[in-house]
Design a protein around this motif. Structure first.
Motif: not given
Ligand code: U2F
Length: 515
Positions: A238, A288-289, A262, A336, A303-305, A199, A84-85, A282-283, A310
């Protein structure tokens, strides 16, 4: 210098550098969304109708990706770690580049020193500030404090802190935090709370920075709707640990739908992922799209938050099903969030989706009530929805917002007039107007320091040109009588401190955002 929109990302891609998975992920994302950004730039350009924009010199120091902060993120990019970051930083960099600003990107403490003669050992940020704006994060703040020392204070108002979950004023205010138990390890930086950029639009106390998601045209939308597979679900998560203890829900889900995942794995299916789940591993983002375009349901298990996924699912025509939290999760009751500088109550896995999007795209239910859960799934299978993306998460929406922050949040600057020049004139020169209501904010030593003024003496006097300073005599004067704050005043001996603001064309009494 004028900021001109850029639709070509190649110079940005060069700036980002190489050698880390996180950087490669960000660059892949930039390339994938390049044409979308380009079109958005053209639309915003037309919308702003040639309004003049100043090109800013901007430093982007990505603290969490520096070796000095331990960089725990990069090695996990291909292993199901948080992305996400990285999504957000990639989009911030792209937005700043597309808006036409002059960027320097730094991903190590060393780079903060670039351009300084060897041996001097000082950071370029310790001298007069070569940047109009600095985007960084909490790690970066810590690093700059260590290396800039006291001069950080002077440059504070130029800093923007990218802060996923947000920082509330009570935690930011050092004295208040100390007195009332709001101190956290993230720090109490005494910034203006709007300098923290989040965010999602958590609270108006902070600024909402956001990121972008994929956009579809009408043809793509209708083709997606035609090709939806009504009994296909993709699980949000993931990393295998996100599936732990969810067998019960998965069972119910599996009664109705084909379940896809994934989840990152090395050689074998992780034990948390049942055998009937079709796990794609992991894609890459674009794959993934594609998966999301076919799926009807994107389901979260808590989780993740507050991640980007979404929004991507909803943008690709999925319905997002997620658990309601009662009691809500927060830094007071959940590991968390513990120690994060906010007491915000997180009412579901993704409160933005719950509160700002809602039905029919989002369903937030009590997962402990299996009947409710069961009927939600059945409802989803029979509901038709269109792909939906809130404007604020489109490229144009983000460009418009970042543009407004840059022009307006630094659009009310403090300027020093020339000798013999009034504040009316000094502000006018910068396409701004002098704003007397703001004198009280600049009538202090900090403001003088901010302008790098050398004062041997600072005195408060009743003098209608004060606050002002004399370069020759190294004398600085503050205003003693607020009734004498004057935009008009001038004196050949003094350069004045002038608070300026922007204005509406044809309605100069009001600032641009004042209605
Ligand atoms: C959040 O972090 P995450 O990175 O865990 O957030 P996600 O919603 O899971 O997805 C981030 C990206 O991962 C990509 C997807 C999203 O853009 O397209 N992705 C992918 O490339 N391939 C896959 O198979 C599955 C997902 C949040 F953003 C952070 O700020 C928080 O630190 C973290 C914990 O709450 O949650």
């Amino acid at each position: 210098q004028t900021a001109a929109f850029r639709t070509d990302l190649s110079s940005l891609l060069d700036l980002v550098g190489t050698g880390k998975e996180s950087l490669s992920f960000m660059k892949r994302r930039m390339r994938r969304l390049a044409s979308q950004w380009g079109m958005a730039a053209q639309r915003l350009h037309a919308k702003l109708r040639q309004r003049w924009r100043e090109q800013k010199k901007i430093l982007v120091h990505v603290g969490f990706l520096t070796e000095e902060s331990g960089d725990v993120f990069s090695p996990k990019v291909l292993k199901g770690g948080p992305l996400g970051e990285m999504v957000q930083w990639a989009d911030i960099l792209t937005a700043l580049h597309v808006l036409g600003h002059n960027l320097k990107i730094s991903m190590s403490v060393k780079e903060l020193y670039l351009g300084v003669p060897p041996g001097r050992g000082s950071c370029p940020l310790t001298g007069p500030l070569p940047f109009d704006l600095i985007y960084t994060d909490y790690h970066g703040m810590q690093q700059m404090k260590q290396h800039m020392g006291l001069s950080l204070k002077r440059h504070k108002c130029h800093i923007r802190v990218i802060d996923t979950f947000g920082t509330e004023p009570a935690y930011n205010h050092e004295d208040y935090a100390t007195l009332h138990g709001y101190r956290t390890n993230w720090g109490y930086w005494n910034l203006n709370s709007r300098q923290y950029m989040t965010m999602f639009p958590h609270t108006p106390d902070n600024s909402f920075m956001g990121f972008v998601s994929e956009e579809l045209n009408d043809t793509e939308k209708s083709s997606i709707m035609r090709n939806k597979v009504n009994n296909m679900a993709v699980v949000y998560g993931k990393e295998a640990s996100m599936w732990k203890g969810k067998e019960g829900f998965l069972q119910i889900l599996h009664r109705y739908m084909e379940v896809h995942g994934t989840v990152y794995y090395e050689t074998q299916r992780p034990p948390e992922v049942p055998a009937y789940v079709k796990n794609h591993g992991l894609l890459p983002q674009h794959e993934l799209q594609t998966l999301l375009r076919k799926a009807k349901l994107f389901i979260g298990f808590g989780f993740p938050y507050e991640g980007p996924a979404p929004l991507e699912a909803i943008a690709n025509g999925c319905i997002y099903l997620q658990p309601k939290f009662h009691p809500p999760h927060s830094s007071l009751n959940h590991e968390f969030f513990r120690g994060k500088p906010t007491s915000r109550e997180v009412s579901s896995q993704h409160p933005y989706a719950e509160q700002y999007i809602g039905r029919p795209h989002v369903m937030t239910v009590d997962y402990n009530n299996s009947q409710e859960f069961d009927s939600a799934i059945r409802e989803i299978m029979s509901t038709k929805v269109e792909p939906y993306l809130p404007y604020e998460y489109t490229c144009e929406g983000m460009l418009e917002r970042v543009h407004a922050y840059i022009q307006h949040q630094v659009g009310s600057p403090l300027l020093a007039s020339q000798e013999g020049q009034s504040c009316v004139e000094a502000c006018q020169r910068a396409n701004l107007v002098c704003e007397p209501a703001l004198f009280r904010f600049v009538n202090n030593r900090e403001a003088l320091r901010g302008l790098e003024v050398q004062c041997e003496v600072v005195e408060a006097e009743v003098n209608h040109v004060f606050p002002a300073f004399s370069v020759l005599r190294r004398e600085c004067g503050l205003q003693k009588d607020p009734l004498l704050y004057s935009c008009a005043g001038l004196s050949p001996k003094y350069r004045r401190l002038c608070p300026c603001r922007d204005y509406r064309r044809g309605q100069v009494a009001l600032c641009r955002d004042c209605l």
